[in-house]
Scaffold this motif. Structure first.
Motif, PDB file in Angstrom:
ATOM      1  N   VAL A   1       0.849  -1.193   0.000  1.00  0.00           N
ATOM      2  CA  VAL A   1       0.000   0.000   0.000  1.00  0.00           C
ATOM      3  C   VAL A   1       0.882   1.239   0.000  1.00  0.00           C
ATOM      4  O   VAL A   1       1.836   1.337   0.785  1.00  0.00           O
ATOM      5  CB  VAL A   1      -0.930   0.025   1.234  1.00  0.00           C
ATOM      6  CG1 VAL A   1      -1.776   1.293   1.238  1.00  0.00           C
ATOM      7  CG2 VAL A   1      -1.818  -1.209   1.262  1.00  0.00           C
ATOM      8  N   ASP A   2       0.547   2.182  -0.854  1.00  0.00           N
ATOM      9  CA  ASP A   2       1.246   3.470  -0.895  1.00  0.00           C
ATOM     10  C   ASP A   2       0.231   4.559  -0.598  1.00  0.00           C
ATOM     11  O   ASP A   2      -0.756   4.722  -1.324  1.00  0.00           O
ATOM     12  CB  ASP A   2       1.881   3.685  -2.273  1.00  0.00           C
ATOM     13  CG  ASP A   2       2.746   4.938  -2.323  1.00  0.00           C
ATOM     14  OD1 ASP A   2       2.903   5.587  -1.278  1.00  0.00           O
ATOM     15  OD2 ASP A   2       3.262   5.264  -3.411  1.00  0.00           O
ATOM     16  N   SER A   3       0.464   5.292   0.485  1.00  0.00           N
ATOM     17  CA  SER A   3      -0.461   6.338   0.904  1.00  0.00           C
ATOM     18  C   SER A   3       0.325   7.599   1.250  1.00  0.00           C
ATOM     19  O   SER A   3       1.331   7.522   1.956  1.00  0.00           O
ATOM     20  CB  SER A   3      -1.271   5.885   2.127  1.00  0.00           C
ATOM     21  OG  SER A   3      -2.025   6.952   2.661  1.00  0.00           O
TER      22      SER A   3
ATOM     23  N   GLY B   1       7.725  -6.757   7.019  1.00  0.00           N
ATOM     24  CA  GLY B   1       8.407  -7.953   7.495  1.00  0.00           C
ATOM     25  C   GLY B   1       8.575  -8.060   8.994  1.00  0.00           C
ATOM     26  O   GLY B   1       9.106  -9.067   9.487  1.00  0.00           O
ATOM     27  N   GLU B   2       8.113  -7.065   9.769  1.00  0.00           N
ATOM     28  CA  GLU B   2       8.301  -7.064  11.222  1.00  0.00           C
ATOM     29  C   GLU B   2       6.956  -7.050  11.937  1.00  0.00           C
ATOM     30  O   GLU B   2       5.982  -6.492  11.429  1.00  0.00           O
ATOM     31  CB  GLU B   2       9.120  -5.842  11.657  1.00  0.00           C
ATOM     32  CG  GLU B   2      10.533  -5.789  11.088  1.00  0.00           C
ATOM     33  CD  GLU B   2      11.412  -6.916  11.601  1.00  0.00           C
ATOM     34  OE1 GLU B   2      11.169  -7.379  12.735  1.00  0.00           O
ATOM     35  OE2 GLU B   2      12.325  -7.343  10.863  1.00  0.00           O
TER      36      GLU B   2
ATOM     37  N   HIS C   1       4.324   0.600   2.069  1.00  0.00           N
ATOM     38  CA  HIS C   1       4.529  -0.436   3.085  1.00  0.00           C
ATOM     39  C   HIS C   1       3.836  -1.725   2.656  1.00  0.00           C
ATOM     40  O   HIS C   1       2.835  -1.698   1.937  1.00  0.00           O
ATOM     41  CB  HIS C   1       3.986   0.016   4.444  1.00  0.00           C
ATOM     42  CG  HIS C   1       4.624   1.266   4.947  1.00  0.00           C
ATOM     43  ND1 HIS C   1       5.840   1.275   5.594  1.00  0.00           N
ATOM     44  CD2 HIS C   1       4.217   2.569   4.863  1.00  0.00           C
ATOM     45  CE1 HIS C   1       6.156   2.519   5.910  1.00  0.00           C
ATOM     46  NE2 HIS C   1       5.192   3.317   5.481  1.00  0.00           N
ATOM     47  N   THR C   2       4.376  -2.838   3.113  1.00  0.00           N
ATOM     48  CA  THR C   2       3.744  -4.134   2.866  1.00  0.00           C
ATOM     49  C   THR C   2       3.136  -4.665   4.162  1.00  0.00           C
ATOM     50  O   THR C   2       3.658  -4.426   5.255  1.00  0.00           O
ATOM     51  CB  THR C   2       4.745  -5.167   2.327  1.00  0.00           C
ATOM     52  OG1 THR C   2       5.776  -5.376   3.305  1.00  0.00           O
ATOM     53  CG2 THR C   2       5.357  -4.699   1.026  1.00  0.00           C
ATOM     54  N   ILE C   3       2.024  -5.382   4.010  1.00  0.00           N
ATOM     55  CA  ILE C   3       1.366  -6.050   5.140  1.00  0.00           C
ATOM     56  C   ILE C   3       1.220  -7.519   4.777  1.00  0.00           C
ATOM     57  O   ILE C   3       0.885  -7.856   3.640  1.00  0.00           O
ATOM     58  CB  ILE C   3      -0.039  -5.486   5.413  1.00  0.00           C
ATOM     59  CG1 ILE C   3      -0.079  -3.972   5.306  1.00  0.00           C
ATOM     60  CG2 ILE C   3      -0.544  -5.923   6.778  1.00  0.00           C
ATOM     61  CD1 ILE C   3      -1.483  -3.414   5.407  1.00  0.00           C
ATOM     62  N   GLU C   4       1.441  -8.365   5.758  1.00  0.00           N
ATOM     63  CA  GLU C   4       1.170  -9.792   5.596  1.00  0.00           C
ATOM     64  C   GLU C   4       0.778 -10.365   6.946  1.00  0.00           C
ATOM     65  O   GLU C   4       0.952  -9.721   7.992  1.00  0.00           O
ATOM     66  CB  GLU C   4       2.390 -10.519   5.038  1.00  0.00           C
ATOM     67  CG  GLU C   4       3.631 -10.378   5.896  1.00  0.00           C
ATOM     68  CD  GLU C   4       4.851 -10.971   5.227  1.00  0.00           C
ATOM     69  OE1 GLU C   4       4.774 -12.141   4.806  1.00  0.00           O
ATOM     70  OE2 GLU C   4       5.884 -10.266   5.140  1.00  0.00           O
TER      71      GLU C   4
END
Length: 665
Positions: free
Chosen positions: A546-548, A564-565, A582-585
């Protein structure tokens, strides 16, 4: 060309990343997309090809596809416009016994049945029948003919409408997006950054704790409270305001003192008749609800400064909003009975500078140069008054260094008549930002309320060259009944409101709404989605990227990893992301300590240990952090201090840019 995909591939694409709902991209299956992009994107749905979409819009006459029913069962949302073989296959067809068309110019919508919904241009439409399992969301007002209906099937849904929504997306069915939400389709992103104005005279008997929760769920991070009601101390009114402030603070909402100088208070007006402002017919300036005082008079000015200082000191404010600190009226010199300032002090000042009494402009002196001389003098006087009051609030900030300052100023860049009408000249005011720390809140003037929602991009473009601090520009949207002929509703609601807010949020760093009581109940759930500003969102395997530009909350369930954290800033349904990419998983560990809400500008966050988290942030006022456990120890920029409680699990954090470590029980 319309693109179709295999059922197996389609089902695979609908599989979400663990912890998150799949991104509901949309595809309009037609070269002519009409108003659908404006409508769907106003709450965060993004366009993609059919191979990557979950929401499909089939316009009138679209050919049938054999596998639409299976796709809906697997999670697709199908929007059917008018007549088509696909619509018929789902049970939306012309009524067999209908001989005549229905003339449609007004609707009744189940979301707000008493709201008049009027189409600017009526249509002759066939009478339709809908399947028995469909819920009818909107009907033609007089015949009850269904106009908007839908049903859920499997993990997807079908929504049918009798006519296109219009080129702007909101001309005919204001609550179409609410109907989609009723069928289970929720936007993936939310903003928690909205400001709203609040007048206690409209909320005197409500449950403040209930409303504080409701406001925060609607994305409101700060209330600007009509402070003139509390200018004069009164035990009952003061107790009400203190309860309001406490309830809002406990739920992560800041409170600003909203001042409407030169209106001071009813009592101040009654007690000081000699200090009242005068109109050009030399009557006391009681205009609409405001009763204007002569702040040019030094005795009046000092008395009001003393009163405002007492007002700021009596309550636990987070900021002060100096709103509409200029003159009357929107009709300018053409209406002497509303034109100000014409008090003796201003007339004497101008007589010394301009060589004549400005009251002559409304009698024998009608020449353009004389009028221009006074109007320019008046605009400079408004600017000097604003600068003077900004300086006074800065002095009050010395005692409370966390106070934020806002100057609400009507837009005079899009409607350039505002300078001569009311003395508003933003080009003179904005340079003050270089020396005084405040947010400049641009108020949308009544004269342009009938213009399309996309006007905010143009308004922002006209303001940016006037300041080196564009991040301190904000926009104030007046959500009220408009005096112009507007359709389909007198007040912005539903799809039009969402387009208004979405356009404004994309153009300005902050969006404020006038006022919280004017937001209609069907709009509250989707309001924060419309305010979310997203540049890009992609599903990359198990991750969501997501880019905000200003940070955003993403719908989520369960623990999460961000970049990753393990990520400690999340509630049971939302992950709060900083600005940027940022990435979310999905995470594997349920954290013992989390920030379940935060209203500052989050920069980073990390888990320190089982009962400790660290965040970095910036905030123009105090920030509020709401935890899932009671905080017991705090470190700010490496120095330990006791938590400043704002509620059972909420704490205040200092204004400015800081790194904070929070430890819980």
């Amino acid at each position: 060309m319309r693109l179709l995909i295999s059922i197996a591939c389609f089902a695979l694409l609908l599989t979400p990343a663990a912890g998150a709902a799949s991104l509901p991209y949309y595809c309009v299956m037609s070269d002519d997309q009409g108003g659908w992009p404006l409508l769907l994107e106003s709450v965060g749905f993004m366009p993609r090809t059919a191979a990557n979409a979950r929401i499909f819009v089939l316009r009138s006459g679209a050919p049938a596809a054999a596998d639409w029913a299976t796709r809906v069962e697997s999670g697709a949302y199908l929007i059917l416009e008018g007549e088509s073989t696909t619509a018929e296959s789902f049970g939306f067809r012309r009524a067999k016994d209908a001989k005549d068309n229905v003339r449609v110019s007004s609707l009744v919508d189940m979301h707000l049945p008493k709201l008049p919904i009027v189409w600017e241009k009526g249509l002759d439409l066939p009478r339709y029948e809908v399947p028995g399992n469909a819920k009818v969301f909107a009907k033609e007002r007089w015949t009850g003919a269904p106009m908007l209906a839908g049903f859920q099937r499997g993990s997807g849904g079908v929504l049918w409408l009798a006519a296109p929504p219009g080129e702007r997306g909101y001309e005919r069915f204001p609550y179409l997006l609410q109907a989609l939400a009723d069928l289970g389709l929720e936007p993936p992103f939310r903003s928690t950054r909205l400001w709203a104005f609040f007048d206690s005279s409209y909320r005197s008997r409500v449950d403040l704790d209930y409303f504080a929760v409701r406001w925060r769920k609607a994305g409101i991070s700060a209330l600007h409270v009509a402070a003139w009601h509390f200018y004069d101390a009164d035990p009952e009114r003061d107790a009400y305001l203190k309860r309001l402030i406490a309830a809002c603070h406990a739920n992560g909402i800041l409170i600003y003192a909203w001042l409407e100088l030169p209106h001071v208070s009813e009592k101040f007006w009654e007690d000081h008749p000699d200090w009242r402002e005068k109109t050009a017919v030399l009557q006391d300036a009681q205009l609409d609800w405001r009763k204007l005082m002569n702040l040019t008079n030094r005795d009046c000015f000092r008395a009001v400064v003393k009163g405002v200082k007492d007002l700021v000191g009596r309550f636990d404010w987070d900021g002060v909003n100096l709103a509409e600190l200029y003159f009357e009226s929107l009709e300018g010199m053409s209406n002497p009975s509303r034109f100000t300032p014409m008090n003796d002090d201003v007339r004497s000042q101008f007589r010394r500078a301009g060589g004549f009494d400005p009251i002559e402009l409304f009698h024998d002196r009608k020449d353009a140069p004389s009028q221009r001389a006074f109007l320019d003098f008046r605009a400079k006087l408004a600017r000097d008054t604003q600068q003077e009051w900004l300086a006074e609030i800065e002095k009050m900030r010395l005692a409370r260094n966390y106070l934020d300052i806002v100057l609400t100023h009507v837009d005079d860049r899009l409607d350039t008549t505002m300078r001569d009408a009311i003395g508003a000249d933003s080009a003179q005011v904005l340079p003050l930002m270089e020396h005084q720390n405040f947010t400049f809140l641009v108020e949308d003037p009544a004269t342009v309320w009938n213009m399309p929602p996309q006007r905010y991009t143009e308004i922002a473009r006209r303001y940016r060259p006037l300041t080196t601090e564009p991040q301190r520009l904000a926009i104030d949207l007046n959500i009220v009944e408009r005096y112009q002929n507007v359709y389909p509703t007198k007040q912005q609601t539903g799809a039009e409101l969402f387009e208004v807010v979405h356009s404004a949020a994309g153009a300005f760093a902050r969006v404020a709404l006038y006022f919280e009581n004017s937001i209609l109940s069907p709009d509250l759930a989707l309001l924060p989605a419309s305010a979310a500003a997203i540049t890009r969102a992609e599903t990359l395997g198990p991750k969501l990227e997501v880019d905000s530009p200003r940070g955003v909350a993403v719908r989520w369930s369960g623990p999460a990893l961000v970049d990753g954290e393990p990520w400690p800033v999340l509630s049971n349904s939302l992950v709060f992301l900083p600005s940027g990419t940022h990435t979310i998983e999905a995470g594997t560990q349920n954290l013992s300590l989390r920030l379940t809400d935060f209203n500052g500008e989050l920069t980073s966050a990390q888990v320190i240990d089982a009962l400790g988290v660290e965040i970095s942030y910036t905030s123009s006022s105090r920030a509020l952090a709401v935890m899932n456990r009671k905080p017991v120890r705090l470190e700010v920029d490496g120095s330990e201090c006791a938590p400043d409680a704002a509620g059972t699990t909420a704490i205040f954090l200092p204004r400015g840019q800081h790194i904070v470590t929070i430890h819980a029980e």
